[in-house]
Design an enzyme around this catalytic site. Structure first.
Site, short mmCIF file in Angstrom:
data_model
loop_
_atom_site.label_atom_id
_atom_site.label_comp_id
_atom_site.label_asym_id
_atom_site.label_seq_id
_atom_site.Cartn_x
_atom_site.Cartn_y
_atom_site.Cartn_z
N ASP A 1 0.85 -1.19 0.00
CA ASP A 1 0.00 0.00 0.00
C ASP A 1 0.89 1.25 0.00
O ASP A 1 1.83 1.34 0.81
CB ASP A 1 -0.88 -0.06 1.26
CG ASP A 1 -1.90 1.06 1.34
OD1 ASP A 1 -2.32 1.58 0.29
OD2 ASP A 1 -2.30 1.41 2.48
N ASP B 1 2.84 4.88 -5.59
CA ASP B 1 2.17 6.17 -5.36
C ASP B 1 3.13 7.30 -5.70
O ASP B 1 3.91 7.74 -4.87
CB ASP B 1 1.68 6.26 -3.92
CG ASP B 1 0.97 7.59 -3.66
OD1 ASP B 1 0.87 8.41 -4.61
OD2 ASP B 1 0.52 7.80 -2.53
N GLU C 1 -1.97 6.00 -8.54
CA GLU C 1 -2.89 7.05 -8.06
C GLU C 1 -2.74 8.30 -8.90
O GLU C 1 -1.63 8.71 -9.25
CB GLU C 1 -2.58 7.34 -6.59
CG GLU C 1 -3.47 8.44 -5.99
CD GLU C 1 -3.26 8.60 -4.48
OE1 GLU C 1 -3.02 7.59 -3.79
OE2 GLU C 1 -3.31 9.74 -4.00
N GLY D 1 -7.06 8.68 7.39
CA GLY D 1 -7.14 8.94 8.83
C GLY D 1 -8.55 9.12 9.32
O GLY D 1 -9.51 8.70 8.69
N HIS E 1 -9.46 5.27 -1.43
CA HIS E 1 -8.59 5.36 -0.24
C HIS E 1 -9.35 6.15 0.82
O HIS E 1 -10.29 6.87 0.51
CB HIS E 1 -7.28 6.06 -0.60
CG HIS E 1 -6.33 5.15 -1.32
ND1 HIS E 1 -5.15 4.72 -0.79
CD2 HIS E 1 -6.43 4.57 -2.55
CE1 HIS E 1 -4.55 3.92 -1.66
NE2 HIS E 1 -5.30 3.82 -2.73
N GLY E 2 -8.91 6.02 2.05
CA GLY E 2 -9.57 6.77 3.12
C GLY E 2 -10.98 6.27 3.36
O GLY E 2 -11.91 7.04 3.55
N GLY E 3 -11.15 4.93 3.37
CA GLY E 3 -12.48 4.33 3.52
C GLY E 3 -13.03 4.42 4.94
O GLY E 3 -14.24 4.33 5.13
N ASN F 1 -9.90 0.77 0.61
CA ASN F 1 -8.84 0.73 1.61
C ASN F 1 -9.41 1.18 2.94
O ASN F 1 -9.95 2.29 3.06
CB ASN F 1 -7.70 1.67 1.22
CG ASN F 1 -6.93 1.18 0.02
OD1 ASN F 1 -7.37 0.27 -0.70
ND2 ASN F 1 -5.78 1.78 -0.21
CO CO Z 1 -4.28 5.32 0.96
#
Ligand code: CO
Ligand code: CO
Length: 283
Positions: A81, A103, A133, A183, A210-212, A232
């Protein structure tokens, strides 16, 4: 059963739902994620984030992740990741990860696409999938620190650019920016699902959210309905473990760390099960 990202996302494409990706920062979370997936009989993505390498080096946790995935009763992808350094990507490949995220989203478009294309060429030669990304989340992977300044919408993924990027790099999955953050959220995020829909159509790729953590059920449902196939999820799983560990320390003074770790593992497992159930619903 160890599979790559492309294979596991085909399952989600066929079922029109999403596969959860959970970070294994240690053996407690590794056990929590695998046992949750096996209990629900669902595929799962086990991830090691470069930003977490200080807690558990990839050379220690990586081989354990792969061994667990090979023995699992469900399809498991072992994924790097947010690989930000080429060095970490190569270490993951050498250990046997079946998927890597490069990334380079902080770099200018040209540099991002060149680096991503080079990684894809190497990874695909051995059957390893690649996620990249485009666009940026305004908070860094650690949830703070490396944040960029500006409004989230200034960094949303551009669908036309995403199509050109996917064509040039030959990636297997694309992480898109449409309002989520890494976060803990301080307020319910505003998500622009039209960005997801347009990117899914322009690229034809399975998309990654992302940031789920902290997105509500409706948010996940809409994201999946518009083309998100990998979610994620980590911060709230970690928090569930943290709170359980804290409670265990307060009520049981055995003095043994394993009691605290076990309580944390169990709480993380229940949190992961709830997330997998949500992500398994059709969009
Ligand atoms: Co992420
Ligand atoms: Co629906």
């Amino acid at each position: 059963m160890l599979v790559n990202l492309k294979e596991i996302l085909k399952i989600a494409q066929a079922e029109k739902n999403a596969v959860g990706m959970f970070n294994a920062t240690g053996f407690d979370s590794l056990q929590a994620v695998i046992s949750a997936a096996e209990e629900l009989n669902r595929p799962v993505i086990l991830a090691h984030a470069e930003v977490h390498n200080r807690y558990n080096d990839i050379d220690m946790v990586g081989p354990a992740m792969i061994a667990v995935a090979q023995k699992a009763k469900v399809p498991v992808c072992v994924h790097l990741d947010h690989g930000v350094s080429e060095d970490m990507v190569y270490r993951a490949l050498r250990i046997g990860f079946t998927s890597v995220m490069i990334d380079a989203s902080a770099l200018p478009y040209e540099r991002n696409s060149e680096l991503t294309a080079a990684i894809v060429k190497i990874a695909h030669a051995t059957g390893v999938s690649v996620e990249a990304e485009l666009g940026r989340l305004v908070t860094g992977e650690a949830g703070s620190g490396e944040s960029v300044s500006g409004k989230p919408e200034d960094f949303y993924t551009d669908p036309a650019e995403a199509a050109a990027f996917s064509e040039k790099t030959k990636i297997d999955a694309l992480a898109v920016a449409f309002g989520t953050a890494h976060g803990f959220y301080t307020a319910q995020p505003k998500l622009d699902f039209s960005v997801v829909k347009a990117c899914a159509e322009s690229t034809g790729l399975p998309l990654v959210m992302h940031g789920g953590s902290g997105v509500n059920e409706e948010g996940f449902h809409n994201a999946i309905a518009n083309g998100i196939r990998k979610i994620n999820y980590y911060s709230y799983m970690s928090k569930a473990g943290y709170l359980a560990a804290k409670a265990e320390i307060e009520k049981n003074e055995s003095g043994y760390l394993h009691d605290v770790e076990y309580a944390a593992m169990h709480a993380m497992k229940e949190d992961v099960k709830a997330a997998i159930k949500t992500f398994s619903r059709r969009g």
